[in-house]
Design a protein around this motif. Structure first.
Motif, short mmCIF file in Angstrom:
data_model
loop_
_atom_site.label_atom_id
_atom_site.label_comp_id
_atom_site.label_asym_id
_atom_site.label_seq_id
_atom_site.Cartn_x
_atom_site.Cartn_y
_atom_site.Cartn_z
N SER A 139 -5.50 -1.94 -7.06
CA SER A 139 -6.34 -0.74 -7.02
C SER A 139 -5.46 0.50 -7.14
CB SER A 139 -7.13 -0.69 -5.70
OG SER A 139 -7.88 0.50 -5.61
N GLN A 192 -6.07 4.56 -7.28
CA GLN A 192 -7.12 5.54 -7.08
C GLN A 192 -6.53 6.91 -6.77
OE1 GLN A 192 -10.46 4.61 -7.29
NE2 GLN A 192 -9.80 2.52 -7.74
N THR A 230 -2.24 -1.62 -3.59
CA THR A 230 -3.09 -0.43 -3.52
C THR A 230 -2.23 0.82 -3.62
OG1 THR A 230 -4.69 -1.56 -2.09
CG2 THR A 230 -4.78 0.84 -2.16
N THR A 242 -5.92 -8.26 -6.01
CA THR A 242 -6.66 -7.09 -6.47
C THR A 242 -5.67 -5.92 -6.54
OG1 THR A 242 -8.79 -7.78 -5.57
CG2 THR A 242 -8.47 -5.43 -5.92
N LEU A 282 -8.84 -2.22 -10.36
CA LEU A 282 -9.74 -1.10 -10.08
C LEU A 282 -8.97 0.20 -10.27
CD1 LEU A 282 -11.27 -2.55 -6.78
CD2 LEU A 282 -12.11 -2.86 -9.13
N GLU A 292 0.84 -1.19 0.00
CA GLU A 292 0.00 0.00 0.00
C GLU A 292 0.88 1.25 0.00
OE1 GLU A 292 -4.01 1.20 2.27
OE2 GLU A 292 -2.24 1.23 3.58
N ASN A 316 -2.80 -7.88 -2.02
CA ASN A 316 -3.35 -6.79 -2.82
C ASN A 316 -2.32 -5.68 -2.99
OD1 ASN A 316 -5.92 -8.06 -2.92
ND2 ASN A 316 -6.42 -7.22 -0.90
N ASP A 323 -9.44 -8.55 -9.40
CA ASP A 323 -9.95 -7.32 -10.01
C ASP A 323 -8.84 -6.30 -10.17
OD1 ASP A 323 -12.59 -8.28 -10.06
OD2 ASP A 323 -12.95 -7.58 -8.02
#
Length: 299
Positions: A112, A114, A74, A110, A172, A45, A72, A170
């Motif tokens: 992500s 953003q 992120t 996943t 995203l 992250e 994940n 996914d």
């Protein structure tokens, strides 16, 4: 592997070209991308206002064992400005966030990416009872005679040429801009209020980028604009009241020709939501009030 969490209070977080961040559990090899997994992977992250990952950067949290999802990945560019309840006369709030992936590789369960830019006016637990009372009675944003409130928010995600994103589940990708500009003016005989709000969100996958998602690729861009201007002239005689709102909104989500997309499903959305209120009127002290009132909105 252990989680990697990097968050900075400074505006920018840049991962230098060629740097590898890996949470994979592998054997003795230093090939963090391709060596077989021997245990679970942790999450990665990164959080800052602006995030950049350039050529050769690898953020690796995948797991190649059958039936096992990796960690994940992120990336969150998040800029938030909360205006103080004491900024009663003139308030300028600007938030900007951005993620640039320029030849980086991201692999995980996943993934992500953003960018969020947000401005809000609200009381918090640390506000005084007086400030909370002002907010409770709708008096938080009162100004006298002349009031101006300006708000500009920009959020952008750019998946550039040479970038690879591989998500077992996914992928995203999204940009969200929330802009709020609210002010009320109460003056003797004259009230003038101007509220301007500009929200721009952009999410793009450029030519030469490759994204693979085992389940879904979601690309979204959202711009939320809230603008409110109220002008009240208080007098026993004539009054002049002018309220002007100006809202500018933009939301773009696009995949350029030459981008390589492989996913179970693809969802691309761009949404704009505008909430606008403009009012101008006299407030009588004794008897009937007389005067002029002009409420103008620009979109």
């Amino acid at each position: 592997g252990m989680d990697i969490n990097i968050s900075t209070d400074s505006a920018s977080l840049a991962v230098a070209d060629g740097v590898t961040l890996s949470t994979r559990t592998i054997g003795g090899s230093s090939d963090y991308e391709n060596e077989a997994s021997t245990g679970d992977s942790g999450n990665i992250e990164l959080v800052a206002d602006f995030i950049t990952a350039g050529s050769g950067v690898m953020l690796l949290a995948h797991d190649d064992r059958t039936g096992v999802n990796g960690g994940n990945v992120t990336l969150l560019a998040n800029s938030t400005i909360a205006a103080s309840p004491l900024d009663l006369f003139f308030d300028t709030a600007n938030a900007e966030s951005r993620v640039d992936l320029l030849g980086a590789t991201l692999k995980g369960a996943t993934v992500s990416v953003q960018a969020i830019a947000d401005t809000s006016k609200q009381t918090s637990d640390t506000d005084t009872p007086f400030e909370k009372a002002l907010d409770g009675f709708g008096l938080l944003d009162f100004s006298s005679f002349v009031g101006v409130s300006l708000s500009t928010e920009t959020a952008e995600v750019r998946i550039g040429n040479g970038t690879r994103i591989e998500a077992d589940v996914d992928a995203l990708i999204g940009a969200t801009a929330d802009s709020e500009s609210i002010i009320t003016t109460v003056g003797l005989a004259l009230g003038f209020t101007y509220a301007s709000s500009d929200a721009t969100a952009k999410a793009s996958i450029e030519s030469g980028a490759t994204i693979t998602a085992g389940n879904m690729l979601r690309l979204e861009s959202t711009a939320n604009n809230t603008v409110e201007a109220n002008a009240f002239g208080v007098n026993s005689g004539p009054t002049l009241n002018i309220a002007v709102t100006d809202a500018t909104s933009g939301a773009d989500a696009f995949i350029q020709n030459g981008a390589n997309i492989h996913a179970g499903s693809l969802d691309v959305t761009a949404d704009i939501v505008n909430r606008i209120e403009t009012s101008a009127k006299p407030l009588e002290l004794v008897g009937d009030s007389a005067g002029g009132a002009f409420a103008i909105s620009f979109l």
